[in-house]
Design a protein around this motif. Structure first.
Motif, short mmCIF file in Angstrom:
data_model
loop_
_atom_site.label_atom_id
_atom_site.label_comp_id
_atom_site.label_asym_id
_atom_site.label_seq_id
_atom_site.Cartn_x
_atom_site.Cartn_y
_atom_site.Cartn_z
N LYS A 251 91.72 58.45 -86.18
CA LYS A 251 92.44 59.16 -86.54
C LYS A 251 92.80 59.71 -85.40
O LYS A 251 93.41 61.00 -85.09
N THR A 252 92.72 59.38 -84.02
CA THR A 252 92.76 59.85 -82.76
C THR A 252 94.54 59.14 -82.47
O THR A 252 94.85 60.23 -81.30
N TYR A 253 94.87 58.20 -83.45
CA TYR A 253 95.91 58.35 -82.68
C TYR A 253 97.11 58.28 -84.64
O TYR A 253 96.68 58.19 -85.78
N LYS A 254 98.15 58.78 -83.91
CA LYS A 254 99.06 58.91 -84.61
C LYS A 254 99.40 57.98 -85.51
O LYS A 254 99.26 58.01 -87.74
#
Length: 325
Positions: A251-254
């Motif tokens: 989730k840290t990456y779009k």
């Protein structure tokens, strides 16, 4: 058919004498006729000159009462039909070992002078040959087993079948006059080459170690000195097999974060790849992973540079990066 041998000569003689007395046969000739044999053969059996065929022994022992059958069945051993020839062969070998050894050496020398699949192991370097070498460096091995020479590459049945069957094998068929066999098992696939010339080309020309190579394999000097297209093709073969593409979906990456990686326990090989990626200005990092090292090319822009210089021909990885091409 097996053969019957009495462990004790006296038991053998008693066996025949007891049969003759029990069935009240007056001559050995008559006993021989009762089992369809000549007196000459009965005497051979009786005096231990020949072992007894199992079917004839069965005919003889049925003439005795049950308690005597059990007694004599404990006094015999059973041998395979050709045990005599085998024993004779061993004795002949022991007596004539030097002659046998000399003959084997001559035969071995004659075999070593010829190879089933002939081709020039010093064929001109090509991008196809270099990708083949890259695949061997990645997921292959070559070795000699007595007079047999085997080279093999392995892969995942579900992930690599299309590459090995439709792309890699046709290239190999074009390069070498070898009848390569693709073996598919439950979870893996193997492409086998049985060729002395191929073994010689890999070990003598390209200096790829025979047998276990993972700790010492490296890109051959001939390829490193041949120019960028040949180096790139070799790296492509390596990344097609021991490399891969990962999509980090945390989730840290779009959006899924793409990485290309290559893992090896050969520190020399990792060093070579590192130097080549630097030469081609492909940003990357090196990470320790248990007893191995992993090269990572991180992010869309860096992976694009990798694809421009090296790329993939294995659909397993191509399908993950096609949106970048």
């Amino acid at each position: 058919m097996r053969r019957i041998i009495f462990t004790n000569p006296k038991d053998r003689e008693d066996f025949f004498t007891e049969i003759r007395e029990y069935v009240n046969i007056t001559s050995w000739n008559e006993l021989a006729k009762s089992i369809g044999k000549s007196r000459f053969m009965i005497e051979k059996y009786r005096f231990g000159k020949l072992s007894i065929p199992e079917n004839k022994f069965s005919e003889l022992i049925t003439k005795l009462p049950e308690n005597r059958k059990e007694y004599y069945l404990d006094k015999i051993t059973k041998k395979d039909h050709y045990w005599g020839q085998i024993l004779g062969g061993k004795k002949a070998f022991a007596l004539n070992k030097k002659s046998f050894d000399d003959g084997r050496k001559k035969a071995s020398k004659a075999r070593s002078l010829s190879a089933k699949y002939e081709f020039d192991i010093n064929m001109p370097l090509s991008e196809e040959l270099c990708e083949f070498i890259g695949v061997i460096i990645g997921d292959g091995f070559t070795n000699r087993y007595g007079h047999m020479y085997q080279t093999q590459v392995t892969g995942d049945k579900n992930l690599d079948l299309e590459y090995y069957r439709d792309i890699f094998k046709p290239v190999v068929d074009k390069l070498f006059p070898i009848n390569a066999t693709l073996v598919i098992r439950k979870d893996c696939l193997r492409l086998n080459f049985y060729s002395k010339r191929l073994f010689e080309m890999l070990t003598k020309r390209f200096k790829i170690p025979a047998g276990i190579k993972c700790y010492s394999v490296k890109i051959p000097s001939e390829i490193l000195n041949a120019g960028e297209p040949f180096v790139n093709a070799t790296l492509r073969g390596m990344f097609n097999t021991d490399g891969g593409v990962g999509l980090d979906k945390r989730k840290t990456y779009k959006k899924p974060y793409i990485r290309v990686n290559y893992t090896s326990v050969s520190s020399k090989l990792i060093e070579q790849i590192h130097n080549l990626l630097n030469k081609f200005n492909i940003p990357h990092s090196i990470h320790k992973k248990d007893n191995s090292q992993m090269i990572q090319i991180n992010g869309k822009e860096n992976v694009k540079i990798f694809l421009e210089h090296i790329g993939f021909s294995n659909p397993r990885s191509l399908n993950k990066v096609k949106y970048l091409i």
